[in-house]
Motif scaffolding. Structure first.
Motif, PDB file in Angstrom:
ATOM      1  N   GLU A 219     -24.159 -89.654 -16.630  1.00 32.91           N
ATOM      2  CA  GLU A 219     -23.824 -88.345 -16.088  1.00 32.91           C
ATOM      3  C   GLU A 219     -22.610 -87.760 -16.807  1.00 32.91           C
ATOM      4  N   ARG A 220     -21.604 -88.585 -17.046  1.00 37.48           N
ATOM      5  CA  ARG A 220     -20.401 -88.120 -17.752  1.00 37.48           C
ATOM      6  C   ARG A 220     -20.729 -87.749 -19.200  1.00 37.48           C
ATOM      7  N   LEU A 221     -21.545 -88.558 -19.846  1.00 37.44           N
ATOM      8  CA  LEU A 221     -21.920 -88.306 -21.234  1.00 37.44           C
ATOM      9  C   LEU A 221     -22.683 -87.000 -21.372  1.00 37.44           C
ATOM     10  N   THR A 222     -23.674 -86.789 -20.530  1.00 38.05           N
ATOM     11  CA  THR A 222     -24.482 -85.567 -20.626  1.00 38.05           C
ATOM     12  C   THR A 222     -23.688 -84.340 -20.196  1.00 38.05           C
ATOM     13  N   GLU A 223     -22.794 -84.510 -19.247  1.00 39.80           N
ATOM     14  CA  GLU A 223     -21.942 -83.392 -18.844  1.00 39.80           C
ATOM     15  C   GLU A 223     -21.104 -82.913 -20.025  1.00 39.80           C
ATOM     16  N   ALA A 224     -20.541 -83.868 -20.785  1.00 40.36           N
ATOM     17  CA  ALA A 224     -19.736 -83.510 -21.950  1.00 40.36           C
ATOM     18  C   ALA A 224     -20.605 -82.922 -23.056  1.00 40.36           C
ATOM     19  N   ALA A 225     -21.733 -83.553 -23.336  1.00 40.39           N
ATOM     20  CA  ALA A 225     -22.590 -83.126 -24.444  1.00 40.39           C
ATOM     21  C   ALA A 225     -23.143 -81.727 -24.243  1.00 40.39           C
ATOM     22  N   ARG A 230     -23.339 -75.646 -27.880  1.00 38.10           N
ATOM     23  CA  ARG A 230     -23.360 -75.008 -29.198  1.00 38.10           C
ATOM     24  C   ARG A 230     -22.575 -75.822 -30.228  1.00 38.10           C
ATOM     25  N   LYS A 231     -21.784 -76.778 -29.717  1.00 37.87           N
ATOM     26  CA  LYS A 231     -20.965 -77.571 -30.629  1.00 37.87           C
ATOM     27  C   LYS A 231     -21.697 -78.834 -31.070  1.00 37.87           C
ATOM     28  N   MET A 232     -21.265 -79.393 -32.175  1.00 35.90           N
ATOM     29  CA  MET A 232     -21.787 -80.676 -32.619  1.00 35.90           C
ATOM     30  C   MET A 232     -21.305 -81.778 -31.683  1.00 35.90           C
ATOM     31  N   LEU A 233     -22.059 -82.877 -31.639  1.00 36.41           N
ATOM     32  CA  LEU A 233     -21.703 -83.979 -30.764  1.00 36.41           C
ATOM     33  C   LEU A 233     -20.291 -84.494 -31.028  1.00 36.41           C
ATOM     34  N   ARG A 234     -19.883 -84.508 -32.283  1.00 33.68           N
ATOM     35  CA  ARG A 234     -18.565 -85.053 -32.607  1.00 33.68           C
ATOM     36  C   ARG A 234     -17.444 -84.260 -31.934  1.00 33.68           C
ATOM     37  N   SER A 235     -17.734 -82.999 -31.589  1.00 32.42           N
ATOM     38  CA  SER A 235     -16.751 -82.196 -30.869  1.00 32.42           C
ATOM     39  C   SER A 235     -16.955 -82.267 -29.362  1.00 32.42           C
ATOM     40  N   SER A 236     -18.206 -82.223 -28.937  1.00 29.31           N
ATOM     41  CA  SER A 236     -18.470 -82.125 -27.491  1.00 29.31           C
ATOM     42  C   SER A 236     -18.202 -83.416 -26.734  1.00 29.31           C
ATOM     43  N   VAL A 237     -18.396 -84.582 -27.383  1.00 29.64           N
ATOM     44  CA  VAL A 237     -18.222 -85.852 -26.657  1.00 29.64           C
ATOM     45  C   VAL A 237     -16.976 -86.610 -27.108  1.00 29.64           C
ATOM     46  N   LYS A 238     -16.107 -85.977 -27.874  1.00 28.07           N
ATOM     47  CA  LYS A 238     -14.949 -86.690 -28.424  1.00 28.07           C
ATOM     48  C   LYS A 238     -14.000 -87.187 -27.341  1.00 28.07           C
ATOM     49  N   ASP A 239     -14.024 -86.553 -26.171  1.00 28.47           N
ATOM     50  CA  ASP A 239     -13.133 -86.982 -25.091  1.00 28.47           C
ATOM     51  C   ASP A 239     -13.766 -88.032 -24.187  1.00 28.47           C
ATOM     52  N   VAL A 240     -14.997 -88.454 -24.484  1.00 28.57           N
ATOM     53  CA  VAL A 240     -15.634 -89.548 -23.747  1.00 28.57           C
ATOM     54  C   VAL A 240     -15.302 -90.839 -24.493  1.00 28.57           C
ATOM     55  N   PRO A 241     -14.472 -91.712 -23.917  1.00 27.57           N
ATOM     56  CA  PRO A 241     -14.018 -92.911 -24.632  1.00 27.57           C
ATOM     57  C   PRO A 241     -15.173 -93.742 -25.188  1.00 27.57           C
ATOM     58  N   ALA A 270     -25.410 -94.404 -23.534  1.00 30.03           N
ATOM     59  CA  ALA A 270     -24.865 -94.719 -22.200  1.00 30.03           C
ATOM     60  C   ALA A 270     -24.851 -96.223 -21.955  1.00 30.03           C
ATOM     61  N   ARG A 271     -25.865 -96.925 -22.443  1.00 20.95           N
ATOM     62  CA  ARG A 271     -25.883 -98.386 -22.303  1.00 20.95           C
ATOM     63  C   ARG A 271     -24.698 -99.015 -23.047  1.00 20.95           C
ATOM     64  N   GLU A 272     -24.440 -98.519 -24.249  1.00 19.26           N
ATOM     65  CA  GLU A 272     -23.318 -99.014 -25.049  1.00 19.26           C
ATOM     66  C   GLU A 272     -21.991 -98.762 -24.318  1.00 19.26           C
ATOM     67  N   LEU A 273     -21.828 -97.574 -23.781  1.00 22.12           N
ATOM     68  CA  LEU A 273     -20.594 -97.239 -23.084  1.00 22.12           C
ATOM     69  C   LEU A 273     -20.453 -98.020 -21.785  1.00 22.12           C
ATOM     70  N   SER A 274     -21.590 -98.264 -21.110  1.00 23.93           N
ATOM     71  CA  SER A 274     -21.563 -99.034 -19.865  1.00 23.93           C
ATOM     72  C   SER A 274     -21.101-100.465 -20.129  1.00 23.93           C
ATOM     73  N   ALA A 275     -21.493-101.024 -21.262  1.00 19.87           N
ATOM     74  CA  ALA A 275     -21.106-102.406 -21.591  1.00 19.87           C
ATOM     75  C   ALA A 275     -19.626-102.520 -21.867  1.00 19.87           C
ATOM     76  N   ARG A 276     -18.983-101.423 -22.214  1.00 20.46           N
ATOM     77  CA  ARG A 276     -17.561-101.442 -22.548  1.00 20.46           C
ATOM     78  C   ARG A 276     -16.667-101.236 -21.330  1.00 20.46           C
ATOM     79  N   ARG A 277     -17.242-100.908 -20.210  1.00 20.95           N
ATOM     80  CA  ARG A 277     -16.436-100.613 -19.012  1.00 20.95           C
ATOM     81  C   ARG A 277     -15.823-101.882 -18.440  1.00 20.95           C
TER      82      ARG A 277
END
Length: 277
Positions: A219-225, A230-241, A270-277
């Motif tokens: 949910e957090r990832l898609t909210e940011a993306a 209109r922005k590239m992923l490197r800009s839209s999700v850069k604040d998602v650790p 999301a699976r990758e990020l979930s494993a890092r939590r």
């Protein structure tokens, strides 16, 4: 109240009770009993099945569900509609339970039990909020299927595929652990009063959740993306650790935009990020 009243035209029911659809409550009534029966048939055979309905209004769809043999729990917050629904309760005393409550705060599983079908001509002003509520939480959910009326533009977003103009956060959240399809389109003229937009009935069936994915992370990832689509992923999700590293690990080009990323790709990140939590 006579048995013949079971077949009283809905327009007459509405007139007899002095009902008018409330714009503030997002109400639009469907009067065509044949159309209502078609909607009630979308989930399949409901004979003996438990059904949860939100916003029954004067009870048109409720009647269709009861006629199909369903056991219905209907939640209505508009007190003006309760007398008409009480008449249906009298006709189907063992099949219908009407609750005066706010659907956004009620404990649905406590009210209807696990394994129920949701069938509803959702009030437009709370439809998306209710869908997101039903798509969140423990999985598999308490409901077996959801047959829901939405504005056509919302329905298109729910079932949209990557690359389309309608594909977005709602598409991913609906499709990552459920199958969603448009079961039928409904013309604006079918409603009283006619809304300004077309509508559609969406049928959603839950399936197993992909392993090792935390819903809040997706949910957090898609909210940011999609919040800056209109922005590239490197800009839209850069604040998602960890998001940029996860994109690189899974070979997802960070210069892509969110609408080009498939549901499966979002799930992998999301699976990758979930494993890092």
């Amino acid at each position: 109240m006579t048995p013949e009243a079971e077949f009283e035209p809905l327009r007459a029911v509405i007139s007899r009770h002095g009902l008018q659809a409330s714009k503030a409550l997002g109400q639009n009534f469907i009067l065509d009993r044949h159309l209502l029966a078609r909607i009630a048939a979308v989930p399949g055979d409901l004979n003996g099945q438990r059904v949860y309905e939100v916003g029954p209004g004067p009870g048109g769809l409720t009647h269709g569900l009861l006629a199909a043999g369903a056991n219905v729990v209907a939640v209505e917050r508009d007190r003006r509609c309760l007398p008409a629904l009480a008449e249906l309760e009298a006709l189907f005393p063992t099949k219908l339970q009407v609750l005066e409550a706010d659907a956004l705060s009620i404990d649905e599983q406590a009210a209807v039990g696990a394994g129920a079908h949701i069938v509803s001509n959702l009030p437009y002003n709370v439809g998306t909020a209710l869908l997101l509520r039903w798509l969140s939480g423990p999985w598999l959910p308490w409901w077996r299927s959801a047959t829901l009326m939405f504005q056509r533009e919302v329905a298109d977003r729910i079932v949209a595929k990557p690359g389309s103009k309608d594909y977005g956060r709602l598409s991913v959240l609906a499709q990552w652990r459920a199958e969603a399809r448009i079961a039928m389109n409904v013309h604006r003229s079918a409603f009283t009063p006619p809304p300004k937009v077309m509508s559609a009935v969406v049928h959603i069936v839950p399936r197993e959740m992909p392993a090792s994915v935390t819903p809040a992370v997706l949910e957090r990832l898609t909210e940011a993306a999609f919040g800056q689509r209109r922005k590239m992923l490197r800009s839209s999700v850069k604040d998602v650790p960890g998001a940029l590293e996860a994109l690189e690990k899974h070979g997802i080009d960070p210069t892509r935009r969110a609408e080009t990323v498939s549901v499966a790709e979002f799930v992998e990140v999301a699976r990758e990020l979930s494993a890092r939590r």
